[in-house]
Write a protein that holds these residues in place. Structure first.
Motif, short mmCIF file in Angstrom:
data_model
loop_
_atom_site.label_atom_id
_atom_site.label_comp_id
_atom_site.label_asym_id
_atom_site.label_seq_id
_atom_site.Cartn_x
_atom_site.Cartn_y
_atom_site.Cartn_z
N VAL A 59 0.83 -1.21 0.00
CA VAL A 59 0.00 0.00 0.00
C VAL A 59 0.87 1.26 0.00
CG1 VAL A 59 -1.93 -1.14 1.15
CG2 VAL A 59 -0.18 0.00 2.53
N ALA A 60 2.15 1.10 0.29
CA ALA A 60 3.09 2.22 0.26
C ALA A 60 4.49 1.65 0.12
CB ALA A 60 2.99 3.07 1.52
N ALA A 61 5.35 2.38 -0.57
CA ALA A 61 6.74 1.96 -0.72
C ALA A 61 7.58 3.20 -0.97
CB ALA A 61 6.91 0.96 -1.86
N ARG A 62 8.79 3.19 -0.43
CA ARG A 62 9.68 4.34 -0.61
C ARG A 62 11.13 3.89 -0.56
NH1 ARG A 62 8.72 4.21 4.92
NH2 ARG A 62 10.47 4.86 6.28
N PRO A 63 12.00 4.51 -1.35
CA PRO A 63 13.43 4.19 -1.24
C PRO A 63 14.00 4.79 0.04
CG PRO A 63 13.08 5.90 -2.88
CD PRO A 63 11.73 5.48 -2.41
N LEU A 64 14.93 4.07 0.66
CA LEU A 64 15.55 4.52 1.90
C LEU A 64 16.95 5.09 1.69
CD1 LEU A 64 14.59 1.55 4.27
CD2 LEU A 64 13.59 3.85 4.27
N LEU A 66 21.04 4.40 -0.63
CA LEU A 66 21.86 3.60 -1.54
C LEU A 66 23.30 3.60 -1.07
CD1 LEU A 66 23.51 5.85 -3.42
CD2 LEU A 66 21.36 5.96 -4.62
N LEU A 67 24.03 2.60 -1.56
CA LEU A 67 25.44 2.45 -1.25
C LEU A 67 26.08 1.72 -2.42
CD1 LEU A 67 27.83 2.67 0.79
CD2 LEU A 67 27.15 0.41 1.63
N GLY A 68 26.94 2.42 -3.16
CA GLY A 68 27.52 1.82 -4.34
C GLY A 68 26.43 1.42 -5.33
N ARG A 69 26.40 0.15 -5.72
CA ARG A 69 25.38 -0.34 -6.65
C ARG A 69 24.17 -0.93 -5.94
NH1 ARG A 69 26.47 -4.52 -9.79
NH2 ARG A 69 28.24 -5.33 -8.62
N HIS A 70 24.07 -0.70 -4.64
CA HIS A 70 22.99 -1.28 -3.85
C HIS A 70 22.00 -0.20 -3.42
CE1 HIS A 70 25.08 -5.23 -3.09
NE2 HIS A 70 26.08 -4.46 -3.49
N THR A 71 20.71 -0.51 -3.51
CA THR A 71 19.67 0.38 -3.00
C THR A 71 18.85 -0.36 -1.96
OG1 THR A 71 18.12 -0.27 -4.76
CG2 THR A 71 19.50 1.69 -5.16
N MET A 72 18.16 0.42 -1.13
CA MET A 72 17.31 -0.14 -0.08
C MET A 72 15.95 0.54 -0.17
SD MET A 72 18.18 -2.35 2.52
CE MET A 72 19.80 -1.98 3.19
N LEU A 73 14.86 -0.28 -0.13
CA LEU A 73 13.52 0.30 -0.13
C LEU A 73 12.68 -0.33 0.97
CD1 LEU A 73 11.12 -1.73 -1.48
CD2 LEU A 73 12.50 -1.31 -3.52
N HIS A 74 11.66 0.42 1.38
CA HIS A 74 10.74 0.01 2.46
C HIS A 74 9.35 -0.12 1.88
CE1 HIS A 74 8.01 0.73 5.86
NE2 HIS A 74 8.99 0.37 6.68
N ALA A 75 8.69 -1.26 2.12
CA ALA A 75 7.34 -1.48 1.60
C ALA A 75 6.41 -1.89 2.74
CB ALA A 75 7.34 -2.56 0.53
N SER A 76 5.26 -1.20 2.84
CA SER A 76 4.21 -1.55 3.81
C SER A 76 3.25 -2.51 3.12
CB SER A 76 3.47 -0.30 4.27
OG SER A 76 4.35 0.59 4.92
N THR A 77 3.07 -3.70 3.71
CA THR A 77 2.32 -4.76 3.03
C THR A 77 1.32 -5.44 3.96
OG1 THR A 77 4.16 -6.23 3.55
CG2 THR A 77 4.15 -5.24 1.35
N PRO A 78 0.31 -4.73 4.46
CA PRO A 78 -0.68 -5.38 5.30
C PRO A 78 -1.37 -6.52 4.54
CG PRO A 78 -1.46 -3.24 4.55
CD PRO A 78 -0.02 -3.32 4.17
#
Length: 223
Positions: A59-64, A66-78
């Motif tokens: 229902v929501a997702a956002r990037p948190l 990055l580091l080098g070629r790596h990214t991190m994202l957060h997803a809310s998934t009720p």
């Protein structure tokens, strides 16, 4: 001559846009878009199965960060097996555009609920994850108490030696939150006065305790 910093900034923005595209696809429940952002080998091996519950329930997702070629994202998934996922993705250039070539999913397990269920087999399988979560929660509590000594008491001697010249871990910190774990790795979202940072902490048992052996920090790209 090209400016290496400018090149890196452009690369960071490209990966950041890729992470945003993954977030948009998750919230749109668009598996085709997710597949188009993923290398075929990864899609066939793991991503199609791993991302399906996220794409179904997000229902929501956002990037948190990055580091080098790596990214991190957060997803809310009720409604999914876990109400929140954090996804680390490794990107590779392909045909002129980046594609996700590897990924790792972080979740949180409610120890009390799991123990109450009486599922001893699952408790045994998740022993490393739960031990890391327990240690990380103590770390987060120390961060939120602005107790630098208590934070550093949870570092292995090797890690402490590597960090000897680093800034105090609570300098400028507004809040910290445990947001995910996988195996011996945990994620702590730290909000500082001037930036947000997701810290991936690697834990190891040492002399009857569980201590931080390593850290990677993911940040949004420079504006």
């Amino acid at each position: 001559m090209c400016d290496p910093a400018a090149v890196q900034d452009a690369d960071d923005r490209t990966l950041w846009d890729g992470a945003k595209a993954v977030c948009y696809a998750l919230v749109a429940h668009d598996m085709d878009a997710l597949r188009a952002l993923t290398a075929e080998e990864l899609w066939a091996r793991a991503a199609a199965e791993e991302l399906a519950p996220l794409a179904k329930h997000a229902v929501a997702a956002r990037p948190l960060g990055l580091l080098g070629r790596h990214t991190m994202l957060h997803a809310s998934t009720p409604g999914a097996p876990y109400p929140v996922y954090v996804v680390e993705q490794q990107w590779t250039p392909a045909a002129g555009r980046p594609l996700v070539e590897d990924e790792r999913l972080f979740t949180l397990v409610d120890r009390a609920a799991l123990e109450a269920s009486g599922d001893s087999d699952r408790l045994a399988r998740l022993a490393t994850k739960l031990a890391a979560q327990d240690a990380a929660q103590g770390y987060v509590d120390a961060l939120n108490d602005h107790d630098g000594a208590a934070v550093m008491a949870l570092w292995t001697p090797d890690f402490a030696a590597d960090r000897a010249a680093a800034t105090q871990p609570v300098a400028g910190l507004q809040s910290a939150e445990l947001i995910g774990s996988v195996g011996p790795r945990t994620l702590v979202l730290c909000r500082f006065d001037d930036h947000d940072e997701t810290q991936e902490l690697l834990w190891r048992p040492l002399d009857g305790r569980v201590l931080v052996q390593g850290q990677r920090s993911f940040r949004p790209p420079a504006a």
